[in-house]
Design an enzyme around this catalytic site. Structure first.
Site, mmCIF file in Angstrom:
data_model
loop_
_atom_site.group_PDB
_atom_site.id
_atom_site.type_symbol
_atom_site.label_atom_id
_atom_site.label_comp_id
_atom_site.label_asym_id
_atom_site.label_seq_id
_atom_site.Cartn_x
_atom_site.Cartn_y
_atom_site.Cartn_z
ATOM 1 N N CYS A 64 -2.369 -0.736 7.532
ATOM 2 C CA CYS A 64 -1.472 0.380 7.228
ATOM 3 C C CYS A 64 -2.029 1.443 8.674
ATOM 4 C CB CYS A 64 -2.189 1.234 6.222
ATOM 5 S SG CYS A 64 -1.533 0.658 4.649
ATOM 6 N N CYS A 86 -6.157 1.265 5.138
ATOM 7 C CA CYS A 86 -6.957 0.373 5.968
ATOM 8 C C CYS A 86 -6.478 -0.146 7.109
ATOM 9 C CB CYS A 86 -6.582 -1.070 4.726
ATOM 10 S SG CYS A 86 -4.738 -1.633 4.932
ATOM 11 N N GLU A 130 0.757 3.890 1.784
ATOM 12 C CA GLU A 130 1.334 4.183 3.142
ATOM 13 C C GLU A 130 2.269 3.464 3.826
ATOM 14 O OE1 GLU A 130 -3.333 4.141 3.058
ATOM 15 O OE2 GLU A 130 -1.676 3.135 2.262
ATOM 16 N N HIS A 159 0.731 -1.102 -0.090
ATOM 17 C CA HIS A 159 0.082 0.135 -0.084
ATOM 18 C C HIS A 159 0.823 1.328 -0.022
ATOM 19 C CE1 HIS A 159 -3.701 -2.146 1.657
ATOM 20 N NE2 HIS A 159 -3.376 -2.789 0.332
#
Length: 152
Positions: free
Chosen positions: A108, A105, A79, A77
């Site tokens: 993260c 999410c 992040e 991801h």
């Protein structure tokens, strides 16, 4: 008129998202401290590995709904990549702000809590109630970004 700091960094996160190699969602993230850009990240396969753009999406092939079974994906991801870039280059992000094109999410969220992120500004929402609960419990301020007025 000059853009506000939130506008400025959200625009940069949007540009970063254009590097994404995900077939489902293009996400960009930037981590900022004291109005200084520290790291960027976008979603895609680990460095040196083939991207979904090249070989297809495992999640689409297996009909995995958004927000489920995060482990069944080649990509990291945005992040996560922003946090990893900080670690690779020895940059402290403790007390920093994350600007992201999408709501993180829960995976993260846990990383952002442990990395010491204090504020999150994002454009698009994401249906992850656990992430919301984690941010609230950790005292991380999460703000949905709206087009802001510039500052002089």
């Amino acid at each position: 008129m000059r853009p506000s700091w939130d506008s400025y960094f959200m625009e940069i996160a949007g540009v970063v998202s254009q590097r994404s190699t995900c077939l489902r969602r293009k996400v960009g993230a930037v981590i900022v401290k004291d109005k200084r850009l520290l790291t960027t990240g976008y979603n895609g396969a680990p460095a040196g590995l083939k991207h979904c753009l090249e070989i297809g999406c495992l999640r689409q092939e297996k009909n995995i709904p958004s927000g489920e079974r995060h482990e069944l994906c080649r990509g990291l991801h945005a992040e996560q990549n922003a946090i990893i870039q900080a670690a690779l280059h020895g940059v402290s992000i403790h007390g920093a702000v994350l600007y992201c094109t999408h709501y993180p999410c829960s995976l993260c969220a846990k990383m952002l809590v442990n990395a010491g992120i204090k504020r999150i500004v994002l454009k698009e929402n994401y249906p992850d109630e656990l992430a919301r609960q984690l941010f609230k419990e950790a005292g991380i301020k999460v703000e949905i970004y709206f087009e802001a007025k510039g500052e002089s």
